[in-house]
Design an enzyme around this catalytic site. Structure first.
Site, short mmCIF file in Angstrom:
data_model
loop_
_atom_site.label_atom_id
_atom_site.label_comp_id
_atom_site.label_asym_id
_atom_site.label_seq_id
_atom_site.Cartn_x
_atom_site.Cartn_y
_atom_site.Cartn_z
N SER A 1 0.82 -1.22 0.00
CA SER A 1 0.00 0.00 0.00
C SER A 1 0.84 1.26 0.00
O SER A 1 0.38 2.31 -0.46
CB SER A 1 -0.94 0.01 1.20
OG SER A 1 -1.85 -1.06 1.08
N ASP B 1 -8.86 -3.93 2.74
CA ASP B 1 -7.60 -4.67 2.68
C ASP B 1 -7.44 -5.64 3.85
O ASP B 1 -6.97 -6.76 3.68
CB ASP B 1 -6.46 -3.64 2.68
CG ASP B 1 -5.08 -4.27 2.72
OD1 ASP B 1 -4.73 -4.99 1.76
OD2 ASP B 1 -4.34 -4.03 3.69
N HIS C 1 -4.31 -1.97 -4.93
CA HIS C 1 -4.05 -3.36 -5.35
C HIS C 1 -5.23 -4.20 -4.88
O HIS C 1 -6.10 -3.70 -4.17
CB HIS C 1 -2.76 -3.89 -4.71
CG HIS C 1 -2.76 -3.70 -3.21
ND1 HIS C 1 -3.55 -4.45 -2.37
CD2 HIS C 1 -2.13 -2.79 -2.42
CE1 HIS C 1 -3.40 -4.03 -1.13
NE2 HIS C 1 -2.55 -3.02 -1.13
#
Ligand code: MG
Ligand code: ZN
Length: 363
Positions: free
Chosen positions: A85, A258, A301
């Site tokens: 990140s 996440d 991502h």
């Protein structure tokens, strides 16, 4: 001869006009309006499967669908096919690929001005709203410059640059319980920040331009009662920043999507993604009314390698499978709305998001 010449000039002129109209990026000023404000929203770890999982759980729709322009970015970092990140957010904030763990520095370790810092330097209001510690990789990459995301206390110190007018998230301990014994909350109060750890206290900050709402530790999960913290805090930030006559830059992060991915916990992912979508609703309401705000929603991502192997539309359930407890490498969607959004279609590097935003800034 004269006749030929004027015919030539005429046809050259037509050629010029038709060339121009074939290039959408060279359209006239009125057609390509620049936004006054930019809101960059990052769903950490929010790949396409996370979005679809939330969509199923929400009855097959999300507010995200209102963003009409879709692109895809290549998320790899300078030293790894799979970004973390820090490198992912730094690509957005400085426009350069860097190594995993890097905060606001390029691949040689050199500090580079972030888009938030440049906005601040040029007189725009700036802010960030997150559901993790404000020193965590994603928000840190917009205001701090450190070689490692683990350096929470050094990152907290970087907040004293004052580049962010409005800071909302957690991680107060890195400001107050420090090895160097400094109390950064007191120092920031001296700089003019209204400092609190309670969302309900923010009302009292009326009249101050600088706001730091920094809760102890991380903020709780949705399943542990965070309720509408993120959309409400974002609304407060918009109220504050939109006073600026010069426009503003705001970064909003759905930080814990996440963490649900790392935990391979579909319920955690879905609840956090729906909360992020509620925040998109808040942002779109502002942007639709305002008409001068570009909204860009993306992720750094994907996390977990989430796949949907079955489920039920009627029961709003999914059969989830995961390939990893880590991040994965896959193209990441970019959704955009408002003036300048037409630049965000296609496939491009994650760093292009910085360059597109920068091109559109009105300075
Ligand atoms: Mg993050
Ligand atoms: Zn992660």
């Amino acid at each position: 001869m004269k006749k030929h010449l004027s015919l030539f000039i005429l046809s050259a002129g037509i050629l010029l006009i038709s060339c121009k109209s074939n290039q959408p990026h060279s359209a006239s000023k009125t057609e390509r309006k620049k936004p006054k404000n930019i809101i960059l929203m990052i769903g950490d770890g929010m790949g396409l499967a996370q979005v679809y999982a939330a969509m199923v759980a929400n009855g097959m729709w999300l507010h995200l669908e209102k963003l009409p322009v879709i692109g895809l970015h290549k998320s790899y970092s300078s030293d790894n096919l799979i970004t973390d990140s820090a490198a992912g957010a730094t690509a957005f904030s400085i426009g350069k690929k860097t190594f995993n763990g890097a905060i606001g520095v390029d691949s040689s370790g050199a500090a580079k001005e972030t888009i938030l810092e440049e906005a601040h330097r040029r007189g725009l209001a700036t802010g960030m709203v997150v559901t993790c510690a404000v020193t965590h990789a994603t928000p840190a990459s917009f205001v701090a410059h450190q070689p490692s995301r683990a350096m929470n206390e050094a990152i907290a110190l970087d907040f004293l640059s004052g580049s962010a007018d409005c800071i909302i998230g957690g991680g107060r301990q890195y400001f107050t319980k420090r090895e160097d014994g400094r109390n950064l909350t007191q120092e920031m109060q001296k700089m003019g920040y209204f400092f609190t750890d309670q969302l309900a206290e923010v009302e009292k900050s009326k009249g101050t331009k600088l706001l730091a709402l920094i809760a102890q530790d991380e903020l709780p999960k949705m399943s542990e009662g965070r309720n509408s913290y993120l959309p409400k805090a974002t609304e407060l930030a918009l109220k504050k920043l939109s006073i600026s006559k010069n426009g503003f830059f705001l970064m909003v992060e759905g930080s814990q999507i996440d963490w649900g991915g790392h935990n391979n916990d579909p319920d955690y992912i879905i609840r956090e993604t729906i909360d992020f979508d509620e925040t998109i609703k808040t942002v779109l309401q502002f942007a639709e009314k305002d008409g001068e705000t570009l909204v860009v929603v993306t992720a750094d991502h994907e996390t977990g390698g989430l796949a949907i192997n079955g489920g039920s539309k009627e029961k709003r359930t999914i059969d989830a499978a995961f390939t990893t407890k880590k991040h994965t490498g896959i193209l990441i969607p970019v959704y955009s709305f408002g003036p300048g959004s037409e630049l965000f279609g296609g496939i491009y590097e994650n760093t292009a998001i910085f360059h597109k935003m920068k091109t559109l800034m009105t300075w």
